[in-house]
Design a protein around this motif. Sequence first.
Motif, short mmCIF file in Angstrom:
data_model
loop_
_atom_site.label_atom_id
_atom_site.label_comp_id
_atom_site.label_asym_id
_atom_site.label_seq_id
_atom_site.Cartn_x
_atom_site.Cartn_y
_atom_site.Cartn_z
N GLY A 1 -3.50 3.34 -7.71
CA GLY A 1 -2.92 2.37 -6.64
C GLY A 1 -3.59 2.34 -5.41
O GLY A 1 -3.65 1.40 -4.48
N GLY A 2 -4.27 3.42 -5.09
CA GLY A 2 -4.65 3.80 -3.56
C GLY A 2 -6.07 4.39 -3.63
O GLY A 2 -6.65 4.86 -2.83
N GLY A 3 -6.85 4.27 -4.93
CA GLY A 3 -8.10 4.52 -4.93
C GLY A 3 -8.02 6.12 -4.61
O GLY A 3 -7.35 6.98 -4.94
N ASN A 4 -9.22 6.63 -3.94
CA ASN A 4 -9.20 8.13 -3.67
C ASN A 4 -9.00 8.64 -2.54
O ASN A 4 -9.42 9.54 -1.89
CB ASN A 4 -11.10 8.57 -4.11
N LYS A 5 -8.16 8.13 -1.74
CA LYS A 5 -7.70 8.12 -0.55
C LYS A 5 -6.46 9.03 -0.49
O LYS A 5 -5.50 8.68 -0.89
CB LYS A 5 -7.67 7.05 0.43
N LEU A 6 -6.31 9.84 0.35
CA LEU A 6 -5.15 10.66 0.75
C LEU A 6 -4.30 10.22 1.71
O LEU A 6 -4.99 9.82 2.83
CB LEU A 6 -5.33 12.21 0.98
N THR A 7 -3.04 9.72 1.43
CA THR A 7 -2.25 9.07 2.69
C THR A 7 -1.36 10.19 3.14
O THR A 7 -0.64 10.88 2.34
CB THR A 7 -1.52 7.88 2.07
N PHE A 8 -1.48 10.35 4.57
CA PHE A 8 -0.71 11.54 5.05
C PHE A 8 0.54 10.96 5.93
O PHE A 8 0.44 9.64 6.42
CB PHE A 8 -1.51 12.14 6.43
N GLY A 9 1.47 11.66 6.03
CA GLY A 9 2.72 11.52 6.98
C GLY A 9 2.25 11.80 8.35
O GLY A 9 1.08 12.27 8.72
N THR A 10 2.88 11.50 9.57
CA THR A 10 2.47 11.69 10.79
C THR A 10 2.58 13.36 11.24
O THR A 10 2.20 13.55 12.50
CB THR A 10 3.34 11.05 11.49
N GLY A 11 2.95 14.19 10.25
CA GLY A 11 3.19 15.55 10.56
C GLY A 11 4.52 15.90 11.11
O GLY A 11 5.14 15.16 12.34
N THR A 12 5.16 17.08 11.07
CA THR A 12 6.31 17.44 11.72
C THR A 12 5.83 18.93 12.24
O THR A 12 5.49 19.95 11.49
CB THR A 12 7.39 17.62 10.74
N GLN A 13 6.09 18.99 13.49
CA GLN A 13 5.78 20.44 14.18
C GLN A 13 7.13 21.43 14.04
O GLN A 13 8.16 21.00 14.44
CB GLN A 13 5.52 20.36 15.72
N LEU A 14 6.70 22.48 13.44
CA LEU A 14 7.87 23.57 13.46
C LEU A 14 7.73 24.59 14.33
O LEU A 14 6.57 25.35 14.50
CB LEU A 14 7.88 24.04 12.03
N LYS A 15 8.58 24.91 15.25
CA LYS A 15 8.57 26.03 15.99
C LYS A 15 9.89 26.97 15.61
O LYS A 15 10.82 26.72 15.77
CB LYS A 15 8.97 25.65 17.49
N VAL A 16 9.30 28.29 15.36
CA VAL A 16 10.27 29.40 15.09
C VAL A 16 10.24 30.42 16.25
O VAL A 16 9.19 31.10 16.61
CB VAL A 16 9.96 30.08 13.81
N GLU A 17 11.40 30.37 16.78
CA GLU A 17 11.64 31.67 17.73
C GLU A 17 12.32 32.81 17.35
O GLU A 17 13.21 32.84 16.42
CB GLU A 17 12.55 30.98 19.05
N LEU A 18 12.04 33.91 18.02
CA LEU A 18 12.80 35.17 17.78
C LEU A 18 14.34 35.07 18.02
O LEU A 18 14.59 34.29 19.13
CB LEU A 18 12.24 36.22 18.51
N GLY B 1 0.93 -1.23 0.08
CA GLY B 1 -0.01 -0.13 0.04
C GLY B 1 0.79 1.35 -0.06
O GLY B 1 2.12 1.00 0.07
N ASN B 2 0.23 2.41 0.02
CA ASN B 2 0.85 3.58 -0.05
C ASN B 2 1.27 3.99 1.31
O ASN B 2 0.77 3.75 2.13
CB ASN B 2 0.04 4.78 -0.58
N SER B 3 2.46 4.67 1.42
CA SER B 3 2.91 5.29 2.89
C SER B 3 3.72 6.56 2.59
O SER B 3 4.18 6.63 1.49
CB SER B 3 3.72 4.23 3.61
N VAL B 4 3.66 7.42 3.65
CA VAL B 4 4.36 8.55 3.67
C VAL B 4 5.31 8.59 4.96
O VAL B 4 4.54 8.55 6.04
CB VAL B 4 3.60 9.78 3.46
N THR B 5 6.57 8.94 4.78
CA THR B 5 7.51 9.06 6.13
C THR B 5 8.05 10.46 6.08
O THR B 5 8.52 10.74 5.09
CB THR B 5 8.43 8.05 5.75
N GLN B 6 7.70 11.19 7.13
CA GLN B 6 8.32 12.44 7.52
C GLN B 6 9.28 12.35 8.59
O GLN B 6 9.27 11.65 9.35
CB GLN B 6 7.20 13.42 7.76
#
Lengths: 114, 112
Positions: free
Chosen positions: A97-114, A1-6
């Motif tokens: 290959g995956g029909g009409n579904k979007l496959t997401f990665g787990t997400g990456t949190q970004l913090k930007v500081e001054l 199946g489809n997969s995304v790695t972040q």
Amino acid sequence: GNSVTQMEGPVTLSEEAFLTINCTYTATGYPSLFWYVQYPGEGLQLLLKATKADDKGSNKGFEATYRKETTSFHLEKGSVQVSDSAVYFCALISLTGGGNKLTFGTGTQLKVEL
Amino acid sequence: DGGITQSPKYLFRKEGQNVTLSCEQNLNHDAMYWYRQDPGQGLRLIYYSQIVNDFQKGDIAEGYSVSREKKESFPLTVTSAQKNPTAFYLCASRDDLLGELFFGEGSRLTVL
């Protein structure tokens, strides 16, 4: 199946630093690739996309290039701002290959500081 | 304005109660989706519908139910059978031509 790695977060940067968030994928067929952004307490917004190999998506200073040879779609920005602090999701859709579904990665949190 | 509207934004529920989350879109999209998001985690697909009167289970459908009687509407019911329902729920619809998903603002469900 489809997969995304972040890459895992959080990623913490100083304002005006260079940003890279890595994303690689596995998919059958010829997927379209997306980056979505989620600000705290909100839904996801499309940031940019690319629909075929070597396409470059860009928006608000962010860029990502669809690299079929390395199955990657890394997100970059030359100079981040505090307002870029959010969670970034890489995603793909492969209609063959995956029909009409979007496959997401787990997400990456970004913090930007001054 | 065209878009996706989810309601309520915040919902509190006692254990053993069913609750229904609303999702309405005026984008004329055929396909609609429900995702669940837990803190620090990605999105997991609950149910999706590619056309009116048709829907399929996603990866975590147990304890949830949906209906798709109208193109514009795709409500999600969180039943008492869902063991851990506290989460952020996101509804989306897909543009058939562009392939991308458009998301609502989300509904945060808390079980007391």
